[in-house]
Write a protein that holds these residues in place. Structure first.
Motif, PDB file in Angstrom:
ATOM      1  N   GLY A   1       0.800  -1.215   0.000  1.00 36.03           N
ATOM      2  CA  GLY A   1       0.000   0.000   0.000  1.00 36.03           C
ATOM      3  C   GLY A   1       0.832   1.264   0.000  1.00 36.03           C
ATOM      4  O   GLY A   1       0.358   2.331  -0.384  1.00 36.03           O
ATOM      5  N   PHE A   2       2.089   1.134   0.445  1.00 33.56           N
ATOM      6  CA  PHE A   2       3.006   2.273   0.475  1.00 33.56           C
ATOM      7  C   PHE A   2       4.348   1.836  -0.104  1.00 33.56           C
ATOM      8  O   PHE A   2       4.838   0.745   0.209  1.00 33.56           O
ATOM      9  CB  PHE A   2       3.231   2.774   1.904  1.00 33.56           C
ATOM     10  CG  PHE A   2       2.019   3.364   2.564  1.00 33.56           C
ATOM     11  CD1 PHE A   2       1.806   4.735   2.557  1.00 33.56           C
ATOM     12  CD2 PHE A   2       1.094   2.544   3.207  1.00 33.56           C
ATOM     13  CE1 PHE A   2       0.691   5.286   3.178  1.00 33.56           C
ATOM     14  CE2 PHE A   2      -0.020   3.083   3.826  1.00 33.56           C
ATOM     15  CZ  PHE A   2      -0.225   4.460   3.808  1.00 33.56           C
ATOM     16  N   VAL A   3       4.944   2.706  -0.917  1.00 35.54           N
ATOM     17  CA  VAL A   3       6.296   2.487  -1.440  1.00 35.54           C
ATOM     18  C   VAL A   3       7.078   3.772  -1.206  1.00 35.54           C
ATOM     19  O   VAL A   3       6.628   4.861  -1.578  1.00 35.54           O
ATOM     20  CB  VAL A   3       6.280   2.145  -2.944  1.00 35.54           C
ATOM     21  CG1 VAL A   3       7.706   2.052  -3.488  1.00 35.54           C
ATOM     22  CG2 VAL A   3       5.526   0.839  -3.192  1.00 35.54           C
ATOM     23  N   VAL A   4       8.245   3.656  -0.571  1.00 35.60           N
ATOM     24  CA  VAL A   4       9.064   4.832  -0.293  1.00 35.60           C
ATOM     25  C   VAL A   4      10.444   4.628  -0.911  1.00 35.60           C
ATOM     26  O   VAL A   4      11.045   3.559  -0.788  1.00 35.60           O
ATOM     27  CB  VAL A   4       9.156   5.111   1.229  1.00 35.60           C
ATOM     28  CG1 VAL A   4       9.673   3.912   1.998  1.00 35.60           C
ATOM     29  CG2 VAL A   4      10.004   6.338   1.503  1.00 35.60           C
ATOM     30  N   LEU A   5      10.927   5.655  -1.603  1.00 35.88           N
ATOM     31  CA  LEU A   5      12.187   5.583  -2.342  1.00 35.88           C
ATOM     32  C   LEU A   5      13.289   6.310  -1.589  1.00 35.88           C
ATOM     33  O   LEU A   5      13.150   7.496  -1.265  1.00 35.88           O
ATOM     34  CB  LEU A   5      12.020   6.215  -3.726  1.00 35.88           C
ATOM     35  CG  LEU A   5      10.818   5.739  -4.551  1.00 35.88           C
ATOM     36  CD1 LEU A   5      10.718   6.526  -5.850  1.00 35.88           C
ATOM     37  CD2 LEU A   5      10.921   4.246  -4.830  1.00 35.88           C
ATOM     38  N   SER A   6      14.394   5.609  -1.341  1.00 31.70           N
ATOM     39  CA  SER A   6      15.529   6.220  -0.634  1.00 31.70           C
ATOM     40  C   SER A   6      16.837   5.723  -1.235  1.00 31.70           C
ATOM     41  O   SER A   6      17.726   5.260  -0.531  1.00 31.70           O
ATOM     42  CB  SER A   6      15.468   5.900   0.864  1.00 31.70           C
ATOM     43  OG  SER A   6      15.444   4.495   1.081  1.00 31.70           O
ATOM     44  N   VAL A   7      16.938   5.819  -2.555  1.00 29.57           N
ATOM     45  CA  VAL A   7      18.136   5.365  -3.269  1.00 29.57           C
ATOM     46  C   VAL A   7      18.914   6.569  -3.790  1.00 29.57           C
ATOM     47  O   VAL A   7      18.347   7.639  -4.020  1.00 29.57           O
ATOM     48  CB  VAL A   7      17.764   4.452  -4.460  1.00 29.57           C
ATOM     49  CG1 VAL A   7      17.124   3.171  -3.975  1.00 29.57           C
ATOM     50  CG2 VAL A   7      16.845   5.175  -5.436  1.00 29.57           C
TER      51      VAL A   7
ATOM     52  N   HIS B   1      12.648  19.774  -1.412  1.00 31.33           N
ATOM     53  CA  HIS B   1      13.939  19.110  -1.200  1.00 31.33           C
ATOM     54  C   HIS B   1      14.509  19.512   0.165  1.00 31.33           C
ATOM     55  O   HIS B   1      15.662  19.947   0.280  1.00 31.33           O
ATOM     56  CB  HIS B   1      14.929  19.459  -2.316  1.00 31.33           C
ATOM     57  CG  HIS B   1      16.057  18.479  -2.436  1.00 31.33           C
ATOM     58  ND1 HIS B   1      16.684  18.191  -3.624  1.00 31.33           N
ATOM     59  CD2 HIS B   1      16.680  17.704  -1.500  1.00 31.33           C
ATOM     60  CE1 HIS B   1      17.646  17.302  -3.429  1.00 31.33           C
ATOM     61  NE2 HIS B   1      17.661  16.991  -2.142  1.00 31.33           N
ATOM     62  N   GLY B   2      13.690  19.318   1.176  1.00 35.91           N
ATOM     63  CA  GLY B   2      14.090  19.751   2.512  1.00 35.91           C
ATOM     64  C   GLY B   2      14.191  18.639   3.529  1.00 35.91           C
ATOM     65  O   GLY B   2      14.201  18.902   4.733  1.00 35.91           O
ATOM     66  N   ALA B   3      14.294  17.386   3.071  1.00 36.75           N
ATOM     67  CA  ALA B   3      14.218  16.262   4.006  1.00 36.75           C
ATOM     68  C   ALA B   3      15.308  16.278   5.067  1.00 36.75           C
ATOM     69  O   ALA B   3      15.098  15.846   6.194  1.00 36.75           O
ATOM     70  CB  ALA B   3      14.261  14.936   3.237  1.00 36.75           C
TER      71      ALA B   3
ATOM     72  N   VAL C   1      11.947  10.481  -1.437  1.00 35.56           N
ATOM     73  CA  VAL C   1      12.872  11.369  -0.727  1.00 35.56           C
ATOM     74  C   VAL C   1      14.295  11.143  -1.230  1.00 35.56           C
ATOM     75  O   VAL C   1      15.262  11.460  -0.537  1.00 35.56           O
ATOM     76  CB  VAL C   1      12.804  11.169   0.807  1.00 35.56           C
ATOM     77  CG1 VAL C   1      11.472  11.644   1.360  1.00 35.56           C
ATOM     78  CG2 VAL C   1      13.064   9.711   1.193  1.00 35.56           C
ATOM     79  N   SER C   2      14.422  10.601  -2.440  1.00 34.87           N
ATOM     80  CA  SER C   2      15.753  10.330  -2.989  1.00 34.87           C
ATOM     81  C   SER C   2      16.148  11.420  -3.978  1.00 34.87           C
ATOM     82  O   SER C   2      16.688  12.454  -3.593  1.00 34.87           O
ATOM     83  CB  SER C   2      15.801   8.939  -3.614  1.00 34.87           C
ATOM     84  OG  SER C   2      14.784   8.779  -4.595  1.00 34.87           O
TER      85      SER C   2
END
Length: 314
Positions: free
Chosen positions: A198-204, A280-282, A231-232
């Motif tokens: 249900g959720f996919v998060v990108l951090s590559v 772009h403030g993560a 957030v990549s």
């Protein structure tokens, strides 16, 4: 010693550099002034400014390119290698970036899943017809990129009782056990990994391999009504398939902290969809400033002392 701090709009970084390195000249440098300033610089801190072969070639006194963060995708690494200029970054763990970005990713997962942009519009319209979104509790979440940031995201998601699916370039059963991942896939099995999530998060990181990683096939494999958070880097996701997925309902919503061009145009059509967006403030918080400053200061001190640098990319 002259240190060029590119992207001078990031004034908080310039301030901490001056405080931590009072014996050095910290020079905020606009991108259009970089060519003139580079020949006298011994250290360049790129931040968000591209450092190309011409800049590296003209910087006759340059001894180090030290990123104030993780990403070095906008530095010409081949040109740096050719001149023997070391390039170093500030990895997620030692710099605090991992925790900072993971916290922000969690905010995006909740905000996009609970349709926060529609809540804002409902409030502005003085309506009480609140939308019904998707909760993280008991959900199935795919973390694409289980590195320094992705591992912290997994740790933050544990209290939600979510089933965690990981995607990592190389298998790492010990890490999967440590983080409580139900499954860990390699990147070539991404479409399989995102199914039923249900959720996919990108951090590559953005590399040749991850450019366009989330394409039409990957989005088609996600279940209807799912949520994508990035957030990549913007180009990790193909733009038009993302917009189509939002229009069709394949995606309930998206959370985007990064875009294909930055600064992003506020009139970009992507904002006409259900998108929770930030500029772009993560990493922009106190733990990032403190931790990354220690990494940067440490490497500059090692360079001056003739000691081996840490966290070298080239």
């Amino acid at each position: 010693m002259r240190v060029l701090m590119c992207s001078p709009d990031l004034a908080a970084i310039t301030d901490v550099l001056r405080e931590a390195l009072p014996e050095h000249e910290i020079v905020p440098t606009e991108s259009d002034a970089l060519a003139r300033a580079a020949p006298n610089a011994e250290v360049i801190i790129p931040a968000r400014t591209p450092i190309d072969a011409a800049t590296i070639g003209s910087a006759s006194r340059l001894r180090l390119i030290q990123q104030f963060g993780i990403g070095v995708d906008h530095v010409d690494l081949e040109a740096a290698r050719a001149r023997g200029i070391p390039v170093a970054n500030a990895p997620a763990g030692p710099s605090g970036i991992g925790k900072a970005v993971a916290e922000f990713a969690l905010m995006h997962l909740i905000a996009a899943g609970r349709l926060l942009p529609t809540h804002f519009r409902t409030l502005a319209a003085r309506s009480i017809a609140v939308p019904f979104g998707a909760s993280l509790f008991g959900s199935r979440v795919c973390i694409v990129g289980v590195g320094g940031v992705g591992s912290e995201i997994a740790r933050l998601l544990k209290p939600f009782g979510a089933t965690l699916i990981g995607v990592k370039r190389t298998p790492d059963p010990e890490l999967a056990d440590e983080l409580g991942l139900a499954e860990l896939y390699t990147a070539d099995r991404l479409t399989e990994a995102v199914r039923n999530c249900g959720f996919v998060v990108l951090s590559v990181p953005l590399t040749d391999e991850t450019h366009g990683l989330v394409n039409q096939s990957v989005l088609d494999a996600m279940p209807d009504g799912s949520v994508l958070v990035n957030v990549s880097r913007g180009p990790v996701v193909e733009r038009e398939p993302l917009i189509d997925a939002l229009d069709s309902g394949r995606l309930r919503a998206a959370g985007l902290d990064v875009f294909w061009e930055e600064p992003v145009d506020p009139a970009d059509p992507v904002f006409e969809r259900e998108v929770f967006a930030t500029p772009h403030g993560a990493s922009a918080c106190d733990i990032f400033l403190r931790g990354t400053m220690e990494v940067v200061r440490g490497n500059i001190e090692r360079m001056e002392a003739g000691q081996p640098l840490k966290y070298r990319v080239t």
